[in-house]
Motif scaffolding. Structure first.
Motif, PDB file in Angstrom:
ATOM      1  N   MET A 105      45.371  52.436  44.386  1.00 54.95           N
ATOM      2  CA  MET A 105      45.078  52.868  43.028  1.00 54.95           C
ATOM      3  C   MET A 105      45.099  51.680  42.063  1.00 54.95           C
ATOM      4  N   LYS A 106      46.111  50.805  42.226  1.00 52.47           N
ATOM      5  CA  LYS A 106      46.233  49.636  41.382  1.00 52.47           C
ATOM      6  C   LYS A 106      45.010  48.728  41.496  1.00 52.47           C
ATOM      7  N   PHE A 107      44.513  48.574  42.694  1.00 49.82           N
ATOM      8  CA  PHE A 107      43.357  47.718  42.931  1.00 49.82           C
ATOM      9  C   PHE A 107      42.120  48.248  42.213  1.00 49.82           C
ATOM     10  N   SER A 108      41.933  49.532  42.175  1.00 55.85           N
ATOM     11  CA  SER A 108      40.782  50.142  41.518  1.00 55.85           C
ATOM     12  C   SER A 108      40.849  49.978  40.006  1.00 55.85           C
ATOM     13  N   ILE A 109      42.022  50.099  39.432  1.00 56.42           N
ATOM     14  CA  ILE A 109      42.186  49.928  37.991  1.00 56.42           C
ATOM     15  C   ILE A 109      41.892  48.484  37.601  1.00 56.42           C
ATOM     16  N   GLN A 110      42.301  47.540  38.415  1.00 59.47           N
ATOM     17  CA  GLN A 110      42.008  46.139  38.139  1.00 59.47           C
ATOM     18  C   GLN A 110      40.515  45.868  38.165  1.00 59.47           C
ATOM     19  N   LYS A 111      39.802  46.472  39.117  1.00 61.19           N
ATOM     20  CA  LYS A 111      38.350  46.309  39.177  1.00 61.19           C
ATOM     21  C   LYS A 111      37.684  46.891  37.935  1.00 61.19           C
ATOM     22  N   ILE A 112      38.138  48.048  37.504  1.00 65.43           N
ATOM     23  CA  ILE A 112      37.570  48.692  36.313  1.00 65.43           C
ATOM     24  C   ILE A 112      37.800  47.820  35.085  1.00 65.43           C
ATOM     25  N   ILE A 113      39.006  47.301  34.951  1.00 65.24           N
ATOM     26  CA  ILE A 113      39.321  46.431  33.809  1.00 65.24           C
ATOM     27  C   ILE A 113      38.456  45.172  33.852  1.00 65.24           C
ATOM     28  N   LEU A 114      38.285  44.576  35.017  1.00 66.06           N
ATOM     29  CA  LEU A 114      37.449  43.384  35.153  1.00 66.06           C
ATOM     30  C   LEU A 114      36.001  43.685  34.765  1.00 66.06           C
ATOM     31  N   ILE A 115      35.501  44.803  35.223  1.00 71.40           N
ATOM     32  CA  ILE A 115      34.127  45.188  34.897  1.00 71.40           C
ATOM     33  C   ILE A 115      33.983  45.405  33.393  1.00 71.40           C
ATOM     34  N   LEU A 116      34.938  46.056  32.766  1.00 76.58           N
ATOM     35  CA  LEU A 116      34.882  46.271  31.314  1.00 76.58           C
ATOM     36  C   LEU A 116      34.921  44.955  30.546  1.00 76.58           C
ATOM     37  N   VAL A 117      35.764  44.045  30.976  1.00 79.51           N
ATOM     38  CA  VAL A 117      35.856  42.740  30.324  1.00 79.51           C
ATOM     39  C   VAL A 117      34.529  41.991  30.454  1.00 79.51           C
ATOM     40  N   LEU A 118      33.910  42.036  31.621  1.00 77.28           N
ATOM     41  CA  LEU A 118      32.620  41.375  31.812  1.00 77.28           C
ATOM     42  C   LEU A 118      31.535  41.998  30.945  1.00 77.28           C
ATOM     43  N   ILE A 119      31.509  43.322  30.852  1.00 73.85           N
ATOM     44  CA  ILE A 119      30.508  44.014  30.025  1.00 73.85           C
ATOM     45  C   ILE A 119      30.698  43.669  28.559  1.00 73.85           C
ATOM     46  N   ILE A 120      31.933  43.697  28.084  1.00 73.79           N
ATOM     47  CA  ILE A 120      32.211  43.370  26.686  1.00 73.79           C
ATOM     48  C   ILE A 120      31.848  41.910  26.402  1.00 73.79           C
ATOM     49  N   GLY A 121      32.193  41.019  27.300  1.00 76.56           N
ATOM     50  CA  GLY A 121      31.853  39.606  27.122  1.00 76.56           C
ATOM     51  C   GLY A 121      30.351  39.380  27.089  1.00 76.56           C
ATOM     52  N   TYR A 122      29.617  40.059  27.952  1.00 83.09           N
ATOM     53  CA  TYR A 122      28.164  39.941  27.972  1.00 83.09           C
ATOM     54  C   TYR A 122      27.567  40.462  26.670  1.00 83.09           C
ATOM     55  N   ASN A 123      28.048  41.593  26.182  1.00 82.91           N
ATOM     56  CA  ASN A 123      27.561  42.141  24.914  1.00 82.91           C
ATOM     57  C   ASN A 123      27.819  41.178  23.758  1.00 82.91           C
ATOM     58  N   GLN A 124      28.978  40.550  23.726  1.00 79.67           N
ATOM     59  CA  GLN A 124      29.298  39.593  22.671  1.00 79.67           C
ATOM     60  C   GLN A 124      28.379  38.372  22.748  1.00 79.67           C
ATOM     61  N   LEU A 125      28.049  37.946  23.949  1.00 78.45           N
ATOM     62  CA  LEU A 125      27.130  36.821  24.136  1.00 78.45           C
ATOM     63  C   LEU A 125      25.747  37.177  23.619  1.00 78.45           C
ATOM     64  N   ILE A 126      25.269  38.354  23.902  1.00 80.58           N
ATOM     65  CA  ILE A 126      23.956  38.806  23.423  1.00 80.58           C
ATOM     66  C   ILE A 126      23.952  38.877  21.900  1.00 80.58           C
ATOM     67  N   ILE A 127      24.996  39.410  21.306  1.00 77.25           N
ATOM     68  CA  ILE A 127      25.083  39.502  19.842  1.00 77.25           C
ATOM     69  C   ILE A 127      25.066  38.105  19.222  1.00 77.25           C
ATOM     70  N   ALA A 128      25.782  37.178  19.795  1.00 82.24           N
ATOM     71  CA  ALA A 128      25.823  35.809  19.269  1.00 82.24           C
ATOM     72  C   ALA A 128      24.464  35.126  19.372  1.00 82.24           C
ATOM     73  N   GLN A 129      23.704  35.430  20.414  1.00 78.38           N
ATOM     74  CA  GLN A 129      22.403  34.796  20.600  1.00 78.38           C
ATOM     75  C   GLN A 129      21.331  35.395  19.700  1.00 78.38           C
ATOM     76  N   THR A 130      21.523  36.605  19.243  1.00 79.81           N
ATOM     77  CA  THR A 130      20.532  37.246  18.386  1.00 79.81           C
ATOM     78  C   THR A 130      20.942  37.122  16.926  1.00 79.81           C
ATOM     79  N   LYS A 131      21.216  35.902  16.525  1.00 75.62           N
ATOM     80  CA  LYS A 131      21.585  35.611  15.150  1.00 75.62           C
ATOM     81  C   LYS A 131      20.454  36.061  14.228  1.00 75.62           C
TER      82      LYS A 131
END
Length: 136
Positions: A1-27
């Motif tokens: 169970m712990k391993f699955s939660i870590q994967k979900i958190i990692l995926i969320l962090v990557l998605i949020i980081g990617y969205n922030q990168l896109i926002i920064a590039q579309t000045k």
């Protein structure tokens, strides 16, 4: 169970980081695109000269875009002023034509398009327009 939660958190962090990168590039585009200038253009922000371009007889080899972002993004309702100066013509007998053509982009949208021309003896400001940058 712990391993699955870590994967979900990692995926969320990557998605949020990617969205922030896109926002920064579309000045958002805040700029003035000049199509024709005869003879010299000056751009002021809150009274400070921030751009100057000289073109003889309205002949720009390419369109010239001036990025206003560094000059307007940290200010509240700055005043952007565009001045056209017509050079003195010592060989002109009846007058000295001038021309300015430009487009204003605010937050990525075209908000104004100007083409003006006239005649003067030269050596003076022949066209001026001001914009309160938040209210075009």
């Amino acid at each position: 169970m712990k391993f699955s939660i870590q994967k979900i958190i990692l995926i969320l962090v990557l998605i949020i980081g990617y969205n922030q990168l896109i926002i920064a590039q579309t000045k958002l585009r805040n700029s003035i695109l000049f199509y024709a200038i005869d003879d010299r253009i000056e751009v002021y922000v809150d009274g400070e000269l921030v751009f100057e371009k000289l073109a003889s007889a309205g002949n720009l080899v390419n369109e010239v875009e001036f990025d206003l972002n560094p000059h307007v993004s940290d200010k509240i309702d700055p005043i952007v002023e565009i001045r056209l100066i017509n050079s003195t013509c010592t060989t002109c007998e009846s007058g000295n034509g001038w021309l300015v053509e430009f487009e204003i982009f605010q937050e990525g949208n075209s908000v104004d398009y100007i083409i003006e021309e006239g005649d003067s003896l030269g050596g003076d400001t022949v066209y001026t327009i001001s914009y309160e940058w938040g209210y075009i």
